[in-house]
Motif scaffolding. Structure first.
Motif, PDB file in Angstrom:
ATOM      1  N   LEU A   1       0.766  -1.354   0.245  1.00 41.89           N
ATOM      2  CA  LEU A   1      -0.054  -0.037   0.128  1.00 41.89           C
ATOM      3  C   LEU A   1       0.915   1.013  -0.062  1.00 41.89           C
ATOM      4  O   LEU A   1       2.005   1.547   0.416  1.00 41.89           O
ATOM      5  CB  LEU A   1      -0.445  -0.216   1.352  1.00 41.89           C
ATOM      6  CG  LEU A   1      -2.139  -1.314   1.282  1.00 41.89           C
ATOM      7  CD1 LEU A   1      -2.779  -1.416   3.171  1.00 41.89           C
ATOM      8  CD2 LEU A   1      -2.476  -0.948   0.367  1.00 41.89           C
TER       9      LEU A   1
ATOM     10  N   ARG B   1       2.375   4.907   0.970  1.00 42.27           N
ATOM     11  CA  ARG B   1       1.775   6.064   1.832  1.00 42.27           C
ATOM     12  C   ARG B   1       3.611   6.546   2.109  1.00 42.27           C
ATOM     13  O   ARG B   1       4.517   6.036   1.660  1.00 42.27           O
ATOM     14  CB  ARG B   1       2.252   4.623   3.492  1.00 42.27           C
ATOM     15  CG  ARG B   1       1.631   3.790   4.040  1.00 42.27           C
ATOM     16  CD  ARG B   1       1.879   3.590   4.930  1.00 42.27           C
ATOM     17  NE  ARG B   1       2.329   4.329   5.472  1.00 42.27           N
ATOM     18  CZ  ARG B   1       2.339   3.992   7.630  1.00 42.27           C
ATOM     19  NH1 ARG B   1       3.017   3.282   7.767  1.00 42.27           N
ATOM     20  NH2 ARG B   1       2.335   4.734   8.631  1.00 42.27           N
TER      21      ARG B   1
ATOM     22  N   PRO C   1      -2.357   5.199   4.548  1.00 45.13           N
ATOM     23  CA  PRO C   1      -2.676   3.650   3.389  1.00 45.13           C
ATOM     24  C   PRO C   1      -4.229   4.499   3.132  1.00 45.13           C
ATOM     25  O   PRO C   1      -4.658   3.701   3.609  1.00 45.13           O
ATOM     26  CB  PRO C   1      -1.884   2.676   3.479  1.00 45.13           C
ATOM     27  CG  PRO C   1      -2.899   2.295   4.858  1.00 45.13           C
ATOM     28  CD  PRO C   1      -2.134   3.899   5.738  1.00 45.13           C
TER      29      PRO C   1
ATOM     30  N   ALA D   1      -6.077   1.632   0.547  1.00 47.56           N
ATOM     31  CA  ALA D   1      -6.677   0.135   1.868  1.00 47.56           C
ATOM     32  C   ALA D   1      -7.771  -0.156   2.550  1.00 47.56           C
ATOM     33  O   ALA D   1      -8.439   1.041   3.307  1.00 47.56           O
ATOM     34  CB  ALA D   1      -6.263   0.452   3.415  1.00 47.56           C
TER      35      ALA D   1
ATOM     36  N   ALA E   1      -7.912  -2.388   8.188  1.00 51.15           N
ATOM     37  CA  ALA E   1      -7.083  -1.076   9.136  1.00 51.15           C
ATOM     38  C   ALA E   1      -7.029  -2.306   9.726  1.00 51.15           C
ATOM     39  O   ALA E   1      -8.539  -2.347  10.293  1.00 51.15           O
ATOM     40  CB  ALA E   1      -6.775  -0.940   8.363  1.00 51.15           C
TER      41      ALA E   1
ATOM     42  N   THR F   1      -4.494  -6.209   3.754  1.00 51.88           N
ATOM     43  CA  THR F   1      -4.833  -5.590   4.941  1.00 51.88           C
ATOM     44  C   THR F   1      -3.779  -4.858   5.377  1.00 51.88           C
ATOM     45  O   THR F   1      -2.064  -5.062   5.454  1.00 51.88           O
ATOM     46  CB  THR F   1      -5.111  -6.726   6.302  1.00 51.88           C
ATOM     47  OG1 THR F   1      -6.467  -6.901   5.622  1.00 51.88           O
ATOM     48  CG2 THR F   1      -5.451  -5.682   7.354  1.00 51.88           C
ATOM     49  N   PHE F   2      -3.940  -3.782   6.105  1.00 53.58           N
ATOM     50  CA  PHE F   2      -2.857  -2.984   6.718  1.00 53.58           C
ATOM     51  C   PHE F   2      -2.876  -2.658   8.568  1.00 53.58           C
ATOM     52  O   PHE F   2      -4.479  -3.254   8.532  1.00 53.58           O
ATOM     53  CB  PHE F   2      -3.169  -1.332   6.524  1.00 53.58           C
ATOM     54  CG  PHE F   2      -2.077  -0.674   6.624  1.00 53.58           C
ATOM     55  CD1 PHE F   2      -0.441   0.328   6.853  1.00 53.58           C
ATOM     56  CD2 PHE F   2      -2.734   0.901   8.525  1.00 53.58           C
ATOM     57  CE1 PHE F   2       0.333   0.471   8.020  1.00 53.58           C
ATOM     58  CE2 PHE F   2      -1.818   1.649   8.657  1.00 53.58           C
ATOM     59  CZ  PHE F   2      -0.275   1.381   8.629  1.00 53.58           C
TER      60      PHE F   2
ATOM     61  N   TRP G   1      -1.071  -1.748  11.847  1.00 55.67           N
ATOM     62  CA  TRP G   1      -0.882  -0.110  12.457  1.00 55.67           C
ATOM     63  C   TRP G   1      -0.469  -0.700  14.242  1.00 55.67           C
ATOM     64  O   TRP G   1      -1.954  -1.676  14.352  1.00 55.67           O
ATOM     65  CB  TRP G   1      -1.109   0.838  12.482  1.00 55.67           C
ATOM     66  CG  TRP G   1      -0.572   1.385  13.735  1.00 55.67           C
ATOM     67  CD1 TRP G   1       1.059   1.940  13.650  1.00 55.67           C
ATOM     68  CD2 TRP G   1      -0.927   2.350  14.298  1.00 55.67           C
ATOM     69  NE1 TRP G   1       1.152   3.192  14.622  1.00 55.67           N
ATOM     70  CE2 TRP G   1       0.146   3.483  15.147  1.00 55.67           C
ATOM     71  CE3 TRP G   1      -2.424   1.968  15.372  1.00 55.67           C
ATOM     72  CZ2 TRP G   1      -0.793   3.461  16.601  1.00 55.67           C
ATOM     73  CZ3 TRP G   1      -1.969   2.677  16.423  1.00 55.67           C
ATOM     74  CH2 TRP G   1      -1.164   3.326  16.711  1.00 55.67           C
TER      75      TRP G   1
ATOM     76  N   ASP H   1       3.546  -3.717   4.487  1.00 57.84           N
ATOM     77  CA  ASP H   1       1.825  -2.903   5.638  1.00 57.84           C
ATOM     78  C   ASP H   1       1.800  -2.982   6.770  1.00 57.84           C
ATOM     79  O   ASP H   1       1.070  -3.138   7.454  1.00 57.84           O
ATOM     80  CB  ASP H   1       1.074  -3.764   4.532  1.00 57.84           C
ATOM     81  CG  ASP H   1       0.785  -3.200   3.065  1.00 57.84           C
ATOM     82  OD1 ASP H   1       1.507  -2.324   3.144  1.00 57.84           O
ATOM     83  OD2 ASP H   1       0.750  -4.171   1.995  1.00 57.84           O
TER      84      ASP H   1
ATOM     85  N   ASP I   1       3.075  -2.002  10.022  1.00 55.33           N
ATOM     86  CA  ASP I   1       3.919  -0.757  10.368  1.00 55.33           C
ATOM     87  C   ASP I   1       3.667  -0.970  11.982  1.00 55.33           C
ATOM     88  O   ASP I   1       2.435  -1.010  12.620  1.00 55.33           O
ATOM     89  CB  ASP I   1       3.265   0.252  10.474  1.00 55.33           C
ATOM     90  CG  ASP I   1       3.890   1.531  10.965  1.00 55.33           C
ATOM     91  OD1 ASP I   1       5.002   1.369  12.246  1.00 55.33           O
ATOM     92  OD2 ASP I   1       3.680   2.945  10.517  1.00 55.33           O
TER      93      ASP I   1
END
Length: 273
Positions: free
Chosen positions: A2, A4, A137, A140, A143, A219-220, A222, A247, A249
């Motif tokens: 994705l 960013r 992103p 996305a 998430a 999928t992202f 974080w 992806d 973080d």
């Protein structure tokens, strides 16, 4: 992977003044800072951070300065600083100067917590940064956001920044249920599922909560908070074939037993990036 965007900002060190103090949840205090030096403040990334320079035991604030060539000059005296996510920025309007809000978790102690507990209108601090931003992103489809109490301000910014078409699942761990009010009704409408793992849950509860999610391709993810707890979480995520490692973080905001953790340091030296 994705998209960013990475954005670099000019190095800025700003003197700011407390203009408001409010208790927004049982363990979270919002300090509003004002200053004309905030007019050009930029922090477009949901997890951007600034460095707060705090007073020493004599009330003196030792902070770096930027010289005419744009280079950072550090004082000889020891620096007391901590990193925080700027929760919100407001432009100067109606007679008030530009403002930013910083939310402090009031935990068992430390220079930042002690300062925030006693903070009053008119107090001064020095804020530096952010030096760079990494945007959300925006394409996305889904998430998964994972945060402890210290990462709630960044979590709130993620919820505000990701577009409405993004399906968002949230896990909050290591926080008292009373702190759930930090995520107001407006923010909660962005959450498809919320798993609140209480502070007194078994140590495996966070990992179990993450393992219970069906991570779809694209999928992202974080995750931010106490570094030790995130190590097994990252190992699990990095082992999933459906997720692109680029992806993921995962950031250690603090580490139990470590003073002023550098969150840029590797989360797990035994499992390099």
């Amino acid at each position: 992977m994705l998209d960013r965007q990475r954005i670099r900002h000019d190095l800025r060190v700003r003197e700011v003044t407390v203009s408001a103090v409010s208790q927004i949840s049982p363990s979270m205090r919002r300090i509003t800072f004002s200053s004309p030096t905030l007019d050009d403040f930029l922090a477009p990334g949901p997890a951007d951070h600034v460095k707060l320079f705090l007073p020493d035991e004599h009330g003196a604030i030792n902070a770096p300065a930027v010289d005419a060539e744009g280079r950072l000059r550090r004082p000889e005296a020891p620096l007391i600083s901590r990193d925080y996510t700027p929760r919100a920025w407001r432009a100067a309007e109606g007679g008030h100067e530009a403002q930013i809000d910083i939310d402090f978790v009031l935990h068992e102690g430390g220079p930042a917590t002690n300062w925030a507990r006693a903070a009053a209108v008119g107090d001064h601090l020095v804020i530096a940064g952010p030096r760079g931003s990494r945007t959300a992103p925006l394409e996305a489809a889904r998430a998964v956001l994972i945060a402890d109490a210290t990462a709630l301000p960044a979590l709130a910014r993620w919820l505000e920044t990701l577009p409405g078409r993004t399906v968002i699942d949230v896990i909050v761990w290591g926080s008292d249920e009373a702190d759930a009010e930090y995520l107001d009704v407006r923010l909660r409408t962005r959450i498809a599922s919320l798993n609140w793992v209480p502070a007194d849950a078994p140590s495996s509860a966070l990992e179990d909560a993450v393992a219970g999610i069906d991570f779809e391709t694209g999928t992202f993810v974080w995750a931010a908070g106490e570094a030790s707890a995130l190590i097994p979480v990252r190992r699990h995520l990095r082992g999933l074939e459906t997720l692109d490692r680029r992806d993921l973080d995962v950031q250690g905001y603090w580490k139990r037993g470590v003073v002023a953790l550098d969150h840029h340091a590797p989360l797990d030296p035994s499992d390099p990036e």
